[in-house]
Each structure stands twice: as structure tokens, then as C-alpha cells.
Design a protein around this motif. Sequence first.
Motif, mmCIF file in Angstrom:
data_model
loop_
_atom_site.group_PDB
_atom_site.id
_atom_site.type_symbol
_atom_site.label_atom_id
_atom_site.label_comp_id
_atom_site.label_asym_id
_atom_site.label_seq_id
_atom_site.Cartn_x
_atom_site.Cartn_y
_atom_site.Cartn_z
ATOM 1 N N TYR A 29 83.544 29.756 -49.049
ATOM 2 C CA TYR A 29 82.725 29.296 -50.355
ATOM 3 C C TYR A 29 81.748 30.520 -50.505
ATOM 4 O O TYR A 29 81.383 30.999 -51.545
ATOM 5 C CB TYR A 29 82.358 28.119 -50.477
ATOM 6 C CG TYR A 29 81.983 27.660 -51.873
ATOM 7 C CD1 TYR A 29 80.553 27.838 -52.527
ATOM 8 C CD2 TYR A 29 83.005 27.095 -52.901
ATOM 9 C CE1 TYR A 29 80.497 27.495 -53.687
ATOM 10 C CE2 TYR A 29 82.639 26.753 -54.133
ATOM 11 C CZ TYR A 29 81.430 26.986 -54.399
ATOM 12 O OH TYR A 29 80.930 26.661 -55.734
ATOM 13 N N HIS A 32 76.848 33.947 -45.601
ATOM 14 C CA HIS A 32 75.450 33.878 -44.957
ATOM 15 C C HIS A 32 75.279 34.944 -43.999
ATOM 16 O O HIS A 32 75.731 34.524 -42.841
ATOM 17 C CB HIS A 32 74.613 32.658 -44.760
ATOM 18 C CG HIS A 32 74.668 31.715 -45.956
ATOM 19 N ND1 HIS A 32 74.000 30.993 -46.445
ATOM 20 C CD2 HIS A 32 76.164 31.145 -46.610
ATOM 21 C CE1 HIS A 32 74.479 30.235 -47.475
ATOM 22 N NE2 HIS A 32 75.719 30.325 -47.406
ATOM 23 N N ILE A 47 72.973 36.364 -48.795
ATOM 24 C CA ILE A 47 73.891 35.307 -49.194
ATOM 25 C C ILE A 47 74.937 35.910 -50.054
ATOM 26 O O ILE A 47 74.488 36.385 -51.031
ATOM 27 C CB ILE A 47 73.334 33.813 -49.737
ATOM 28 C CG1 ILE A 47 74.155 32.867 -49.957
ATOM 29 C CG2 ILE A 47 72.404 34.148 -50.878
ATOM 30 C CD1 ILE A 47 73.718 31.649 -50.424
ATOM 31 N N LEU A 49 78.244 34.921 -52.493
ATOM 32 C CA LEU A 49 78.474 33.598 -53.238
ATOM 33 C C LEU A 49 80.292 33.853 -53.832
ATOM 34 O O LEU A 49 80.304 35.020 -54.270
ATOM 35 C CB LEU A 49 77.769 32.763 -54.243
ATOM 36 C CG LEU A 49 76.393 32.638 -53.864
ATOM 37 C CD1 LEU A 49 75.511 32.093 -55.127
ATOM 38 C CD2 LEU A 49 76.644 31.248 -53.109
ATOM 39 N N SER A 94 83.047 22.873 -50.483
ATOM 40 C CA SER A 94 82.243 22.853 -51.677
ATOM 41 C C SER A 94 80.856 23.818 -51.732
ATOM 42 O O SER A 94 80.158 23.858 -52.524
ATOM 43 C CB SER A 94 81.728 21.301 -51.884
ATOM 44 O OG SER A 94 80.878 20.901 -50.775
ATOM 45 N N GLY A 95 80.785 24.584 -50.762
ATOM 46 C CA GLY A 95 79.828 25.372 -50.660
ATOM 47 C C GLY A 95 78.565 24.820 -49.979
ATOM 48 O O GLY A 95 77.176 25.316 -50.458
ATOM 49 N N ASN A 96 78.660 24.069 -49.362
ATOM 50 C CA ASN A 96 77.223 23.584 -48.707
ATOM 51 C C ASN A 96 76.636 24.372 -47.844
ATOM 52 O O ASN A 96 77.100 24.897 -46.792
ATOM 53 C CB ASN A 96 77.771 22.230 -47.994
ATOM 54 C CG ASN A 96 76.575 21.309 -47.361
ATOM 55 O OD1 ASN A 96 75.404 21.691 -47.433
ATOM 56 N ND2 ASN A 96 76.753 20.064 -47.124
ATOM 57 N N THR A 97 75.261 24.699 -48.234
ATOM 58 C CA THR A 97 74.484 25.616 -47.544
ATOM 59 C C THR A 97 73.831 25.080 -46.435
ATOM 60 O O THR A 97 73.554 25.734 -45.426
ATOM 61 C CB THR A 97 73.341 26.237 -48.530
ATOM 62 O OG1 THR A 97 73.674 26.854 -49.537
ATOM 63 C CG2 THR A 97 72.320 27.007 -47.767
ATOM 64 N N GLY A 98 73.895 23.764 -46.202
ATOM 65 C CA GLY A 98 73.399 23.030 -45.157
ATOM 66 C C GLY A 98 74.168 23.009 -43.813
ATOM 67 O O GLY A 98 73.776 22.539 -43.004
ATOM 68 N N LYS A 99 75.484 23.268 -44.105
ATOM 69 C CA LYS A 99 76.482 23.149 -43.029
ATOM 70 C C LYS A 99 77.112 24.437 -42.883
ATOM 71 O O LYS A 99 78.227 24.720 -43.346
ATOM 72 C CB LYS A 99 77.244 21.859 -43.406
ATOM 73 C CG LYS A 99 78.287 21.762 -42.343
ATOM 74 C CD LYS A 99 79.369 20.542 -42.604
ATOM 75 C CE LYS A 99 80.330 20.410 -41.492
ATOM 76 N NZ LYS A 99 81.332 19.380 -41.803
ATOM 77 N N LEU A 100 76.640 25.367 -42.065
ATOM 78 C CA LEU A 100 77.031 26.809 -41.809
ATOM 79 C C LEU A 100 77.788 26.871 -40.577
ATOM 80 O O LEU A 100 77.294 26.312 -39.533
ATOM 81 C CB LEU A 100 76.055 27.870 -42.001
ATOM 82 C CG LEU A 100 75.455 27.910 -43.217
ATOM 83 C CD1 LEU A 100 74.059 28.851 -43.126
ATOM 84 C CD2 LEU A 100 76.251 28.330 -44.345
#
Lengths: 112, 113
Positions: A29, A32, A47, A49, A94-100
Motif C-alpha cells: 500500500y 517508507h 514515503i 503511496l 489498508s496502508g497503516n503507517t504504524g505497522k511497518l
Amino acid sequence: QQPVQSPQAVILREGEDAVINCSSSKALYSVHWYRQKHGEAPVFLMILLKGGEQKGHEKISASFNEKKQQSSLYLTASQLSYSGTYFCGASTGSGNTGKLIFGQGTTLQVKP
Amino acid sequence: DAGVTQSPTHLIKTRGQHVTLRCSPISGHKSVSWYQQVLGQGPQFIFQYYEKEERGRGNFPDRFSARQFPNYSSELNVNALLLGDSALYLCASSFLDRNTEAFFGQGTRLTVV
């Protein structure tokens, strides 16, 4: 599954160019990119997207091929300060930035 | 502007002890994530909190727990420490939980002896 980065290590002379690749087996998604120097925290570079939007440093460029699930970081006219370990972090779903999910890293050494 | 701040910066603990690591996100950032980084590897996701709710948990045992406070700061707790828990623990914050940059703190270097 973590992304796979290539090459694992690269040595450059100042002024030379390098490309670091990041490949995922899962649909990406966003991607980074970070640079980490020894003993320091990872520093945000860029980043990318889904859909083509990019945010990051002016002197850093990167590409994101959604179909191939790949991203590449382009380092041009390298400087000594570019030395460090580069990590790509992948966001799936879903593109969660907090879970890379991070790759194993590419170590770059720039010599005078 | 203050970046992400973590405390303490270094910590030495004995096997079986408990540890609490703290993180203050960038002002206005609502998402806080915790990562473990073992020497020579990329950061590995442990937890994410957004607006004080847990949004994700990585593949870590129940000895690891975390929480986020009303001011969006966060704590990571690890019980019954093992030698293998020795690592750099990183906290990252972002304004939203998606489609935005995440910034890391300087980390807490935990050594378990």
C-alpha cells in the motif's frame, strides 16, 4: 514476510550513484524509506503511496511499482553523509503507517 | 520542535526482571508504534496505538504489553526478561495512522544479563 532488499551492501566513492531495491511478496500500500547510522535512530527519508503520491527529502528520489510490488531508492552524486544502513518499510492492507514491516537493510559506505 | 523522545536511553536488567520503556510522540501525533531492533536487522513491529486504542500487535509473546495515555505518550512493558530481549527498542510516532510519515525516537538500548 519481510521485504527483500538488494544489494545487501554497497561501497561508493563520493559523487557516484547507487540504487537500492525493495521487493515484497505481498501487495504494497505504501513504502517508507529510512537511513540509520550506527548507534542512532532511523531517519525518515521518503514515503511512497499507492497512486503515485510521494513525500520526502528534495535530494532523495524513489520509485514505486505497485504492480511489481517493488520500490527503488535512488542516491545520486553521493556524499560522505549518505553512509549508513537503508531500510525500506512496507505497509500492506489498508496502508497503516504504524505497522511497518522492514527489510533486512542495505549498508551503504561512501568513501572520499 | 521536539522530536520523538524516549527514556531511558540505556538500561541494564537481570533475567526475570520487569522493564518499562517510555515514549513521548511529536506534539500533535496521535499514533505511536513500538519496534524491536536486534543488531544487524531491521526494526520488528511490536505494537501500535492510535487514539489510545491498540491497532496492531506483532508476533511477540504476552510478556510484552503497552498502553497509550490521554496525552498520547506511551509505555512498553516487558515482564520476565530473557537474554533474547536485549535489543534497541524504538518508538515511532505519526500524525495519522495511515498514509503519512512516521518518525522514530533515538531508542532505548536494553541489555539483559
